[in-house]
Design an enzyme around this catalytic site. Structure first.
Site, PDB file in Angstrom:
ATOM      1  N   LYS A  33     -21.020 -31.434  32.429  1.00 55.29           N
ATOM      2  CA  LYS A  33     -21.831 -30.325  32.940  1.00 55.29           C
ATOM      3  C   LYS A  33     -22.182 -30.519  34.418  1.00 55.29           C
ATOM      4  CE  LYS A  33     -22.052 -28.243  28.994  1.00 55.29           C
ATOM      5  NZ  LYS A  33     -21.205 -27.102  28.786  1.00 55.29           N
ATOM      6  N   CYS A  34     -22.428 -29.402  35.082  1.00 57.07           N
ATOM      7  CA  CYS A  34     -22.886 -29.394  36.458  1.00 57.07           C
ATOM      8  C   CYS A  34     -24.316 -29.931  36.491  1.00 57.07           C
ATOM      9  CB  CYS A  34     -22.850 -27.949  36.980  1.00 57.07           C
ATOM     10  SG  CYS A  34     -22.837 -27.799  38.765  1.00 57.07           S
ATOM     11  N   PRO A  35     -24.684 -30.778  37.413  1.00 59.73           N
ATOM     12  CA  PRO A  35     -23.981 -31.160  38.634  1.00 59.73           C
ATOM     13  C   PRO A  35     -23.128 -32.422  38.511  1.00 59.73           C
ATOM     14  CG  PRO A  35     -26.218 -31.966  38.778  1.00 59.73           C
ATOM     15  CD  PRO A  35     -26.091 -31.251  37.441  1.00 59.73           C
TER      16      PRO A  35
ATOM     17  N   ASP B  50     -17.148 -25.760  32.267  1.00 58.49           N
ATOM     18  CA  ASP B  50     -18.552 -25.462  32.549  1.00 58.49           C
ATOM     19  C   ASP B  50     -18.611 -24.315  33.560  1.00 58.49           C
ATOM     20  OD1 ASP B  50     -21.417 -25.856  32.698  1.00 58.49           O
ATOM     21  OD2 ASP B  50     -21.066 -26.853  34.616  1.00 58.49           O
TER      22      ASP B  50
END
Length: 78
Positions: free
Chosen positions: A16-18, A43
């Site tokens: 997932k981001c970041p 994502d």
């Protein structure tokens, strides 16, 4: 461009981001100018934010493409 190096591939599905940008940025920093990094992501936030972050850092986003199965391919040139 027949002698161009193949892209460096990084599969970040499930990241997932970041964190996916952090992985990509570390890899970009290790690369030589002119090399291409190919990211596979699933994502949506990363698909939206990574190109902006990459361009803000001076990299060139070459491609952003939806793939089958809900994944996306981003190609970034250092």
């Amino acid at each position: 461009m027949d002698d161009a190096a193949p892209p460096i591939r990084l599969d970040l599905r499930g990241v997932k981001c970041p964190l996916n940008w952090a992985h990509a940025k570390v890899r970009l920093e290790q690369m030589s100018r002119g090399q291409t990094l190919e990211l596979i992501l699933d994502d949506l936030r990363g698909v939206r934010d990574i190109p902006r972050a990459a361009e803000a850092e001076g990299y060139v986003v070459l491609e952003s493409t939806a793939l089958d199965g809900g994944a996306f391919r981003l190609r970034i040139e250092k």
